[in-house]
Structures are given as structure tokens and as C-alpha cells.
Design an enzyme around this catalytic site. Structure first.
Site, mmCIF file in Angstrom:
data_model
loop_
_atom_site.group_PDB
_atom_site.id
_atom_site.type_symbol
_atom_site.label_atom_id
_atom_site.label_comp_id
_atom_site.label_asym_id
_atom_site.label_seq_id
_atom_site.Cartn_x
_atom_site.Cartn_y
_atom_site.Cartn_z
ATOM 1 N N LYS A 11 0.830 -1.210 0.000
ATOM 2 C CA LYS A 11 0.000 0.000 0.000
ATOM 3 C C LYS A 11 0.871 1.269 0.000
ATOM 4 C CE LYS A 11 -3.982 -2.262 2.242
ATOM 5 N NZ LYS A 11 -4.996 -2.178 3.333
ATOM 6 N N ASN A 114 -1.978 0.408 6.698
ATOM 7 C CA ASN A 114 -1.529 -0.871 7.261
ATOM 8 C C ASN A 114 -0.691 -1.705 6.287
ATOM 9 O OD1 ASN A 114 -3.596 -1.738 5.651
ATOM 10 N ND2 ASN A 114 -4.782 -2.742 7.262
ATOM 11 N N HIS A 117 -2.111 -5.380 1.475
ATOM 12 C CA HIS A 117 -3.377 -6.088 1.265
ATOM 13 C C HIS A 117 -3.067 -7.514 0.858
ATOM 14 C CE1 HIS A 117 -7.231 -7.354 -0.398
ATOM 15 N NE2 HIS A 117 -6.517 -7.848 -1.393
HETATM 16 P P1 RTP Z 1 -7.016 -5.872 3.241
HETATM 17 O O1 RTP Z 1 -8.332 -6.236 2.582
HETATM 18 O O2 RTP Z 1 -6.545 -4.487 2.893
HETATM 19 O O3 RTP Z 1 -5.979 -6.929 2.996
HETATM 20 O O4 RTP Z 1 -7.209 -5.857 4.827
HETATM 21 P P2 RTP Z 1 -7.937 -6.941 5.714
HETATM 22 O O5 RTP Z 1 -8.449 -8.063 4.873
HETATM 23 O O6 RTP Z 1 -7.005 -7.279 6.825
HETATM 24 O O7 RTP Z 1 -9.148 -6.093 6.303
HETATM 25 P P3 RTP Z 1 -10.601 -5.819 5.678
HETATM 26 O O8 RTP Z 1 -11.605 -6.156 6.715
HETATM 27 O O9 RTP Z 1 -10.722 -6.468 4.328
HETATM 28 O O10 RTP Z 1 -10.604 -4.239 5.504
HETATM 29 C C1 RTP Z 1 -9.998 -3.613 4.390
HETATM 30 C C2 RTP Z 1 -9.214 -2.410 4.868
HETATM 31 O O11 RTP Z 1 -10.127 -1.447 5.393
HETATM 32 C C3 RTP Z 1 -9.539 -0.798 6.495
HETATM 33 N N1 RTP Z 1 -10.367 -0.978 7.685
HETATM 34 N N2 RTP Z 1 -10.622 -0.023 8.527
HETATM 35 N N3 RTP Z 1 -11.580 1.501 10.713
HETATM 36 C C4 RTP Z 1 -11.890 0.205 10.614
HETATM 37 O O12 RTP Z 1 -12.580 -0.358 11.432
HETATM 38 C C5 RTP Z 1 -11.394 -0.533 9.475
HETATM 39 N N4 RTP Z 1 -11.635 -1.803 9.234
HETATM 40 C C6 RTP Z 1 -10.972 -2.087 8.096
HETATM 41 C C7 RTP Z 1 -8.179 -1.398 6.738
HETATM 42 O O13 RTP Z 1 -7.206 -0.531 6.189
HETATM 43 C C8 RTP Z 1 -8.236 -2.714 6.002
HETATM 44 O O14 RTP Z 1 -6.970 -3.096 5.544
HETATM 45 MG MG MG Z 2 -9.632 -7.742 3.156
#
Ligand code: RTP
Ligand code: MG
Length: 141
Positions: A11, A114, A117
Site C-alpha cells: 500500500k 496498514n 493487502h
Molecule cells: P485488506 O483487505 O486491505 O488486505 O485488509 P484486511 O483483509 O485485513 O481487512 P478488511 O476487513 O478487508 O478491511 C480492508 C481495509 O479497510 C480498512 N479498515 N478499517 N476503521 C476500521 O474499522 C477498518 N476496518 C478495516 C483497513 O485498512 C483494512 O486493511
Molecule cells: Mg480484506
């Protein structure tokens, strides 16, 4: 165990920190091969389409704003159990909760910025790889 492919994005925060190589080393150290890669500065429409599954979530606008704030490095990783292995290397979504030694624990600042992805399942991996790469741009190794 099955050979899988997964979509990874370094990212804008991690690209700006100049740690693309250090993150690639984590992939290689875990036996994941980079079989496609390109750098891109995503348009708003591209980022919104990529994260469409989160469209209704309160953090959607911040997520898209962040993902278009600078260039990203997009790659397809291939290897045994690649989808789960990459998620393990990444660590928890919130870097404050990420296990020591994971990419997010070591390189990420916040839940928004973070660092990486990774696809979260076989179905999303296939969709996400096709979103950024034609099959002729992915190299069997
Ligand atoms: P990614 O898709 O980016 O790999 O991240 P992830 O699976 O670990 O998390 P996901 O639930 O898919 O969420 C996508 C991105 O949205 C942001 N996020 N912010 N403020 C919040 O509660 C929140 N929750 C998620 C994060 O940057 C996350 O990587
Ligand atoms: Mg995700």
C-alpha cells in the site's frame, strides 16, 4: 498442500517508506514466488471497484482516499497454501494487534495505513488477480 495464487498489494504507506524490497524478502523467505508485478497509482474508480465489498462500511471513503494517496506495488504470489501463508505474513488488520514479526507489526502505523493487502480466500484471490492482471501477464514459475 495445494499450490495457490493470491493477490498482494504493498500500500502507499509502505511504498513511501521504501520497504518494497524488505516486504518482498518476507514473501521469498516464506517460499512464495512473485509471478506477476506492477506499480500503479490507482484511480478512485479502480480503488472503489477493488474494495467494492466494503462499499457500505463506514471506513470505505477513508480506505479509498488512502489507497489513492500514492503509488502501490501490486503482485501475484504463488506457492503452497499461498492465500493463508500471505495472510499470516501480513498479520492482523490493525497493526496494534498484529503478531510480532509480521509485516504489519513491523511496517504499519495504523488500521488505515496498514502496509499491505492480501486476498482472504480462493474466490476473492481469483477475482482480485483478474482485476489487475491478464492471464498473459502472470508467469508460471
Ligand atoms: P485488506 O483487505 O486491505 O488486505 O485488509 P484486511 O483483509 O485485513 O481487512 P478488511 O476487513 O478487508 O478491511 C480492508 C481495509 O479497510 C480498512 N479498515 N478499517 N476503521 C476500521 O474499522 C477498518 N476496518 C478495516 C483497513 O485498512 C483494512 O486493511
Ligand atoms: Mg480484506
Amino acid at each position: 498442500m495445494a499450490i495457490e495464487r493470491t493477490l498482494s498489494i504493498i500500500k502507499p504507506d509502505a511504498v513511501a517508506k521504501n520497504v518494497i524490497g524488505q516486504i518482498y524478502s518476507r514473501f521469498e523467505g516464506a517460499g512464495l514466488k512473485v509471478v506477476a508485478a506492477r506499480m500503479a497509482h490507482l484511480s478512485r474508480a479502480e480503488a472503489e471497484g477493488f474494495y467494492a465489498v466494503h462499499k457500505a462500511r463506514p471506513f470505505f471513503k477513508d480506505l479509498v482516499d488512502f489507497m489513492i494517496s500514492g503509488p502501490v506495488m501490486i503482485q501475484v504470489l504463488e506457492g503452497e497454501n499461498a492465500i493463508a501463508k500471505n495472510r499470516e505474513l501480513m498479520g492482523a488488520t490493525n497493526p496494534k494487534e498484529a503478531a510480532a514479526g509480521t509485516i504489519r507489526a513491523d511496517f504499519a502505523e495504523s488500521i488505515d495505513a496498514n502496509a499491505v493487502h492480501g486476498s482472504d480466500g480462493a474466490d476473492t484471490a481469483a477475482v482480485e488477480i483478474a482485476y489487475f492482471f491478464r492471464s498473459s501477464q502472470v508467469f508460471a514459475r
